[in-house]
Scaffold this motif. Structure first.
Motif, PDB file in Angstrom:
ATOM      1  N   SER A 164       4.421   5.234  -5.719  1.00 56.75           N
ATOM      2  CA  SER A 164       4.384   5.181  -7.182  1.00 56.75           C
ATOM      3  C   SER A 164       3.399   6.205  -7.739  1.00 56.75           C
ATOM      4  CB  SER A 164       4.057   3.769  -7.670  1.00 56.75           C
ATOM      5  OG  SER A 164       2.705   3.433  -7.443  1.00 56.75           O
ATOM      6  N   TRP A 165       2.311   6.464  -7.011  1.00 53.06           N
ATOM      7  CA  TRP A 165       1.380   7.528  -7.395  1.00 53.06           C
ATOM      8  C   TRP A 165       2.101   8.867  -7.385  1.00 53.06           C
ATOM      9  CZ3 TRP A 165      -2.539   8.974  -9.942  1.00 53.06           C
ATOM     10  CH2 TRP A 165      -3.719   8.234 -10.031  1.00 53.06           C
ATOM     11  N   ALA A 166       2.851   9.123  -6.301  1.00 53.70           N
ATOM     12  CA  ALA A 166       3.580  10.388  -6.188  1.00 53.70           C
ATOM     13  C   ALA A 166       4.569  10.528  -7.342  1.00 53.70           C
ATOM     14  CB  ALA A 166       4.298  10.456  -4.848  1.00 53.70           C
ATOM     15  N   GLY A 167       5.294   9.460  -7.637  1.00 57.96           N
ATOM     16  CA  GLY A 167       6.237   9.498  -8.752  1.00 57.96           C
ATOM     17  C   GLY A 167       5.557   9.768 -10.070  1.00 57.96           C
ATOM     18  N   LEU A 168       4.405   9.165 -10.277  1.00 57.19           N
ATOM     19  CA  LEU A 168       3.666   9.386 -11.521  1.00 57.19           C
ATOM     20  C   LEU A 168       3.165  10.823 -11.609  1.00 57.19           C
ATOM     21  CD1 LEU A 168       2.539   8.224 -14.134  1.00 57.19           C
ATOM     22  CD2 LEU A 168       0.543   7.452 -12.847  1.00 57.19           C
ATOM     23  N   ALA A 203     -10.869  -1.848  -0.024  1.00 56.81           N
ATOM     24  CA  ALA A 203      -9.435  -1.974  -0.314  1.00 56.81           C
ATOM     25  C   ALA A 203      -9.181  -1.770  -1.808  1.00 56.81           C
ATOM     26  CB  ALA A 203      -8.924  -3.335   0.129  1.00 56.81           C
ATOM     27  N   GLY A 204     -10.015  -2.364  -2.635  1.00 58.27           N
ATOM     28  CA  GLY A 204      -9.853  -2.213  -4.083  1.00 58.27           C
ATOM     29  C   GLY A 204     -10.089  -0.788  -4.544  1.00 58.27           C
ATOM     30  N   LEU A 205     -11.134  -0.171  -4.024  1.00 56.85           N
ATOM     31  CA  LEU A 205     -11.428   1.209  -4.416  1.00 56.85           C
ATOM     32  C   LEU A 205     -10.372   2.188  -3.920  1.00 56.85           C
ATOM     33  CD1 LEU A 205     -15.305   1.387  -3.931  1.00 56.85           C
ATOM     34  CD2 LEU A 205     -14.024   1.282  -6.076  1.00 56.85           C
ATOM     35  N   PHE A 258      -2.900   8.096  -3.047  1.00 60.09           N
ATOM     36  CA  PHE A 258      -2.557   7.983  -1.623  1.00 60.09           C
ATOM     37  C   PHE A 258      -3.659   7.390  -0.749  1.00 60.09           C
ATOM     38  CE2 PHE A 258      -0.670  11.926  -3.406  1.00 60.09           C
ATOM     39  CZ  PHE A 258       0.583  11.402  -3.674  1.00 60.09           C
ATOM     40  N   ALA A 259      -4.760   6.940  -1.315  1.00 64.36           N
ATOM     41  CA  ALA A 259      -5.854   6.384  -0.522  1.00 64.36           C
ATOM     42  C   ALA A 259      -5.518   5.009   0.046  1.00 64.36           C
ATOM     43  CB  ALA A 259      -7.137   6.316  -1.345  1.00 64.36           C
ATOM     44  N   ALA A 295       0.835  -1.207   0.000  1.00 62.20           N
ATOM     45  CA  ALA A 295       0.000   0.000   0.000  1.00 62.20           C
ATOM     46  C   ALA A 295       0.863   1.248   0.000  1.00 62.20           C
ATOM     47  CB  ALA A 295      -0.932  -0.006   1.207  1.00 62.20           C
ATOM     48  N   VAL A 296       1.920   1.251   0.773  1.00 62.97           N
ATOM     49  CA  VAL A 296       2.821   2.402   0.816  1.00 62.97           C
ATOM     50  C   VAL A 296       3.573   2.525  -0.511  1.00 62.97           C
ATOM     51  CG1 VAL A 296       4.838   3.376   1.983  1.00 62.97           C
ATOM     52  CG2 VAL A 296       3.023   2.303   3.316  1.00 62.97           C
TER      53      VAL A 296
END
Length: 109
Positions: free
Chosen positions: A9-13, A64-66, A72-73, A3-4
């Motif tokens: 990876s979201w932040a990097g994107l 969890a999926g959503l 960052f959710a 999850a972290v």
């Protein structure tokens, strides 16, 4: 842990997208898009693998999926699940989800 990693990876994107649209440097989005896709897939698979042994309800699995969709959710979901004890294997003899599925399939046979 996944999850972290998904949040990072979201932040990097998002940073790569800023470089692409702000400075016309698109290579970062190509690389980080691939990395984020791989980590996103790993997170979804991890949720599907652990929901039965952790005895999550269907709605916890859906949450969890959503949580993997908004940036960052996943970290928010991890903290929520941790506070409620959903990340620890319960000490019970009740059958898991797949144990119940196996039982039903055996009875139908």
């Amino acid at each position: 842990m996944v999850a972290v990693a998904e949040a990072y990876s979201w932040a990097g994107l998002l940073i790569a997208m800023a470089f692409k649209y702000g400075l016309d440097m698109s290579l970062g989005v190509t690389v980080m898009g691939w990395v984020h896709g791989a980590v996103f897939t790993a997170y979804v698979i991890a949720c599907l693998v652990v929901f039965s042994p952790l005895r999550w309800s269907f709605w916890v699995l859906v949450a969890a999926g959503l949580s993997s969709i908004p940036p960052f959710a996943t970290v928010v979901f991890e903290r929520w699940a941790g506070r409620r004890g959903l990340l620890e294997v319960p000490d019970t003899d009740a059958p898991t989800f797949w144990g119940r599925v196996r039982y039903v399939l055996r009875e139908l046979n």
